[in-house]
Structure formats: structure tokens, C-alpha cells
Write an enzyme that holds these catalytic residues in place. Sequence first.
Site, short mmCIF file in Angstrom:
data_model
loop_
_atom_site.label_atom_id
_atom_site.label_comp_id
_atom_site.label_asym_id
_atom_site.label_seq_id
_atom_site.Cartn_x
_atom_site.Cartn_y
_atom_site.Cartn_z
CB SER A 145 -0.86 0.00 1.28
OG SER A 145 -1.56 1.23 1.41
CE1 TYR A 158 -4.26 -2.06 4.81
CE2 TYR A 158 -3.37 0.11 4.31
CZ TYR A 158 -3.91 -1.10 3.89
OH TYR A 158 -4.10 -1.32 2.55
#
Length: 264
Positions: A145, A158
Site C-alpha cells: 500500500s 495497517y
Amino acid sequence: MNEFQLDGKVALISGSARGLGAATAEALHAGGAKVVIADVLDGEGAQMADRIGANALFVHLDVTREADWEAAIAAAVERFGGIDVVVNNAGIETTSLLENCTLEEFDRTLKINVSGVFLGVKHAIRAMKPGGASGRGGSIVNISSGAGLKGSLGLGAYCSSKGAVRLLSKAAAVECGRLGYGIRVNSIHPGLIKTEMGVKTLNDYVRLGLMPDEATAEQAFLGAHLIGFGRPQDIANGVRYLASDAARWITGIELSIDGGYFAA
Ligand SMILES: NC(=O)c1ccc[n+]([C@@H]2O[C@H](COP(=O)([O-])OP(=O)(O)OC[C@H]3O[C@@H](n4cnc5c(N)ncnc54)[C@H](O)[C@@H]3O)[C@@H](O)[C@H]2O)c1
């Protein structure tokens, strides 16, 4: 021969019942690959495989279960005669300030996003390396990401998980390269895409009080991407490239597909 084509290749995509994984399965299939749709969502996953047709197979895969990985890769080899591409795409997002994030939330995020990718990488290498069940080398693509490259508000767990995926990918690339396995390993770093996960992120910013309303949250994220929001296909096209022989000299890279998010 067109090196961008995937004819003759077999690809397994984790988390491909919906979202970026589903778009990736479609793109790899459009490129000529046979595809294995692998997900915990049995109904949606089977429908996805049906939509694609004869060159698609659905297998149940919980990426945190090693036995599931062994069975999924064995099913790919048995049905389609080998495995050339594994896309470790399945993941979850946890939105919480670190000061409020529970240990359970943090551990669960790392279990799916990091241990799940580790198991996918491990079993892909075992199958693809010389002497393995497939034994003809291949390409592993791990979906990290933009949040694996820089810190993001409310995404501490995350970010931790996606940062780990970035370096796990490089370590795997080094191992496979140095040992002469003929396996390339790369990571992709998407910006915000409005899949179920992407929309949840926007909603979570409001829920956590970090943004006053969804319209403001959307504008803030839009502003962070220099050329607007991307589509699932934009990520899928990058996977297709890294999976193909056109990328035969590319390993250990981090490919940002993010409309300029990381540059700004
Ligand atoms: N959407 C974005 O903005 C964005 C941005 C950057 C990175 N990513 C990453 O891209 C990947 C796909 O995200 P998405 O937006 O399509 O999310 P999504 O929530 O729409 O889809 C995720 C898929 O993964 C599956 N999954 C979840 N846990 C699983 C498990 N334990 N085993 C197997 N499958 C499991 C889900 O069932 C679902 O089909 C994720 O790794 C995510 O972190 C997404």
C-alpha cells in the site's frame, strides 16, 4: 512473441472474490492466463470464477491457514498443470488511532496482512522453484500500500503490516535471486481505490472524528492524489505487467500505482 501476454501461465490471486483481487483476476485472464480465484468468501468467489469461465477455478483460501495454502497451490497445479504467478492480495484494514488500537486488532491485522503474505510467498516458492510441484520459476506480486511507504493518520496497524510486506518482498526477491530459483518477487503500493475497503476507510475517518463528514474525507483523499482517484483496473494492470515476461528483469522493486500520492 508479445512478452506482455500471459498465455500458458497459471495465476493464483488471494482475496480475489471482489475488489482489487477480482479486477486482477480479470486482467490476468484477459492477458491469457488461467486463474485461480482464492478467498474466504465462497459464494462471491465461486461466482467470480463462473463469470470468467472455463479457465478459472475457485478455491477456498484463508491466507492465515498453512493447510489452505498447500491445498490451493496443489489444486492449481492439478487443474492447470503448474503455477507461474501468485498475487498476495488478500488483506484487511484497521482504522484506529494507535493510542486506542487494541492488541487484538493489531495482531489480527498483522496475522492476515503479514503472516498471510508470508505463507503465500513460502508456498509459491516451494512450488515454483526447480524441483517443486510446478518447477518452472515464476512471479510473485505482493500487494502492499502507499501506507506501506509512509505514515498515515489512523492507520498505524495497517501501516505496520504493509511496511512489513514491502521488506518481506525484497527479502524474498534476494533469496530467490541468489539461489537461482527463477522467481521474481515485487510489491505494489496502491493509492486509495474506492473498493469496499477504500470506502470503509473514508467512513472510518468520519467515525473516528478525524474528518467532519464523508464529503470532506473524500476531498482530502482526492487532494492527496495528484491526478484523481484510480480504478481497480489501474492496480490490476500493474500486476499484469509484473506477472508477464515483459518484466523478466524486474525483481525486488516497489511499484507505486497511486496517482502521484507518494510523490507529493
Ligand atoms: N482499496 C484501496 O484503497 C487499497 C489501497 C492500498 C492497498 N490496498 C490493498 O489491496 C488489497 C485488496 O484490497 P481491496 O480494496 O480489494 O479490499 P476488499 O476488502 O474489497 O477485498 C479484500 C478481499 O480479501 C479477502 N480476504 C480478507 N481476509 C482474507 C483471508 N484471511 N483469507 C483470504 N481472503 C481474505 C476478502 O474476502 C476480500 O475478497 C489489500 O491487501 C489492501 O490492503 C487497497
